[in-house]
Motif scaffolding. Structure first.
Motif, short mmCIF file in Angstrom:
data_model
loop_
_atom_site.label_atom_id
_atom_site.label_comp_id
_atom_site.label_asym_id
_atom_site.label_seq_id
_atom_site.Cartn_x
_atom_site.Cartn_y
_atom_site.Cartn_z
N ASP A 217 -10.32 3.19 0.50
CA ASP A 217 -10.93 1.88 0.31
C ASP A 217 -12.45 2.05 0.40
N GLY A 218 -13.08 2.11 -0.77
CA GLY A 218 -14.51 2.33 -0.82
C GLY A 218 -15.35 1.14 -0.42
N TYR A 219 -14.73 0.01 -0.16
CA TYR A 219 -15.48 -1.17 0.29
C TYR A 219 -15.64 -1.17 1.81
N THR A 220 -14.64 -0.65 2.51
CA THR A 220 -14.70 -0.63 3.97
C THR A 220 -14.92 0.77 4.54
N GLY A 221 -14.67 1.80 3.75
CA GLY A 221 -14.73 3.17 4.25
C GLY A 221 -13.45 3.60 4.94
N ASP A 222 -12.39 2.79 4.86
CA ASP A 222 -11.12 3.12 5.48
C ASP A 222 -10.29 4.03 4.56
N VAL A 223 -9.56 4.94 5.19
CA VAL A 223 -8.59 5.77 4.48
C VAL A 223 -7.22 5.52 5.11
N TYR A 224 -6.29 5.05 4.30
CA TYR A 224 -4.94 4.74 4.76
C TYR A 224 -4.03 5.93 4.44
N ILE A 225 -3.38 6.48 5.46
CA ILE A 225 -2.46 7.60 5.27
C ILE A 225 -1.04 7.05 5.26
N ASP A 226 -0.28 7.43 4.24
CA ASP A 226 1.10 6.96 4.05
C ASP A 226 1.18 5.44 4.02
N PRO A 227 0.40 4.76 3.18
CA PRO A 227 0.50 3.29 3.08
C PRO A 227 1.81 2.89 2.42
N GLU A 228 2.32 1.74 2.80
CA GLU A 228 3.52 1.21 2.18
C GLU A 228 3.15 0.37 0.97
N GLN A 229 4.08 0.23 0.02
CA GLN A 229 3.78 -0.49 -1.22
C GLN A 229 3.35 -1.92 -0.94
N GLU A 230 3.96 -2.55 0.05
CA GLU A 230 3.59 -3.93 0.38
C GLU A 230 2.13 -4.01 0.82
N GLN A 231 1.70 -3.06 1.58
CA GLN A 231 0.31 -3.05 2.03
C GLN A 231 -0.66 -2.78 0.87
N LEU A 232 -0.24 -1.93 -0.06
CA LEU A 232 -1.06 -1.69 -1.25
C LEU A 232 -1.20 -2.96 -2.07
N ASN A 233 -0.09 -3.70 -2.21
CA ASN A 233 -0.13 -4.94 -2.97
C ASN A 233 -1.04 -5.96 -2.30
N GLN A 234 -0.97 -6.06 -0.98
CA GLN A 234 -1.82 -7.01 -0.25
C GLN A 234 -3.29 -6.67 -0.42
N LEU A 235 -3.61 -5.39 -0.38
CA LEU A 235 -4.99 -4.97 -0.54
C LEU A 235 -5.49 -5.28 -1.95
N ARG A 236 -4.66 -5.05 -2.95
CA ARG A 236 -5.05 -5.34 -4.32
C ARG A 236 -5.30 -6.83 -4.49
N GLU A 237 -4.42 -7.65 -3.96
CA GLU A 237 -4.57 -9.10 -4.08
C GLU A 237 -5.82 -9.59 -3.35
N LEU A 238 -6.12 -8.99 -2.19
CA LEU A 238 -7.29 -9.39 -1.41
C LEU A 238 -8.56 -9.17 -2.22
N TYR A 239 -8.69 -8.00 -2.82
CA TYR A 239 -9.92 -7.70 -3.55
C TYR A 239 -10.01 -8.47 -4.87
N GLN A 240 -8.88 -8.71 -5.50
CA GLN A 240 -8.90 -9.52 -6.72
C GLN A 240 -9.31 -10.96 -6.40
N ALA A 241 -8.83 -11.49 -5.27
CA ALA A 241 -9.16 -12.86 -4.88
C ALA A 241 -10.63 -13.01 -4.54
N ASN A 242 -11.27 -11.93 -4.13
CA ASN A 242 -12.68 -11.98 -3.75
C ASN A 242 -13.61 -11.47 -4.85
N GLY A 243 -13.09 -11.41 -6.06
CA GLY A 243 -13.93 -11.04 -7.19
C GLY A 243 -14.23 -9.57 -7.30
#
Length: 253
Positions: A217-243
């Motif tokens: 995640d280049g916006y926060t500097g976080d690196v997620y190891i072994d993320p679950e698909q649900e968490q990936l979807n939530q992250l995608r939706e979050l950034y799309q909602a914020n432009g």
């Protein structure tokens, strides 16, 4: 899932398998039994070969990203001709009977350590430039080439990356770069920004993460190891909602 904190260079999001990049360490003969003048000539020939290679890199970067970033390789050329650097190498060859390879290695260690000990973050970052030019001269001396081929798309992990390595990685398979050390002030960081390569520095990854799925995640500097698909979807939706950039192709493979 594990979340590790780092410092982002580029505001981009990418997911892929982690692959640890291990820079080869050349094995050199320490002392020569021959004429020191021969070793000095070998060094100067390798130095000129390296300068010609840097000139090629300069023109390539000039055409791709412009003069501001391309000038990094002009600076590398000047470092290779720096009086103190050259005389250190020649002094080891002449005064101690060192081979050209060993003298270059010792000059690399000495000058890189001196830069790394400086107070200024900018000057500390120049240690990577010294390592880069020295490794280039060593390859010229030993007849080696920089081979940075990748078998499959991946996020590469290393302690740090040298500026010229950014130019030599397979851009079609390189998903992103993560360093365990590195610097936001380095010439490597400048090249990463210019070539729009996702990158995060100062991430405390360990070799046991090799081959595991990670999300950068280049916006926060976080690196997620072994993320679950649900968490990936939530992250995608979050950034799309914020432009933020849309159409993020994030999936667990």
């Amino acid at each position: 899932m594990q979340v590790l904190k780092g410092k982002a260079i580029m505001e981009q999001i990418v997911a892929g398998r982690l692959c640890f990049y291990r820079r080869p360490v050349p094995q050199v003969q320490l002392y020569t039994q021959g004429d020191w003048r021969h070793e000095a000539n070998r060094f100067h020939q390798a130095q000129q070969t390296a300068i010609l290679e840097l000139n090629t890199l300069y023109h390539r970067a000039l055409n791709q990203v412009g003069d501001g970033v391309a000038s990094i390789f002009l600076i590398h050329g000047m470092l290779l001709e720096d009086h103190d650097y050259v005389e250190t190498v020649r002094g080891l060859i002449n005064g101690q009977g060192a081979t050209a390879e060993y003298a270059v290695q010792m000059a690399e260690v000495s000058f890189a350590a001196a830069f790394a000990a400086m107070d200024s973050p900018y000057m500390r970052a120049r240690a990577a430039d010294i390592r880069d030019i020295s490794q280039r001269v060593l390859r010229a001396l030993m007849g080696g080439r920089q081979m940075l081929l990748m078998d499959e798309p991946a996020i590469l992990v290393s302690d740090d990356y040298l500026p010229s390595e950014v130019m030599d990685f397979d851009q079609h398979r390189l998903l992103g770069l993560i360093t365990r050390k590195g610097s936001l002030d380095s010439h490597t960081a400048m090249l990463v920004r210019a070539y729009h390569i996702p990158a995060i520095v100062e991430v405390p990854l360990t070799p046991r993460c090799e081959g595991r799925l990670a999300l950068m995640d280049g916006y926060t500097g976080d690196v997620y190891i072994d993320p679950e698909q649900e968490q990936l979807n939530q992250l995608r939706e979050l950034y799309q909602a914020n432009g933020r950039p849309k159409g993020l192709a994030l999936s667990v493979n």
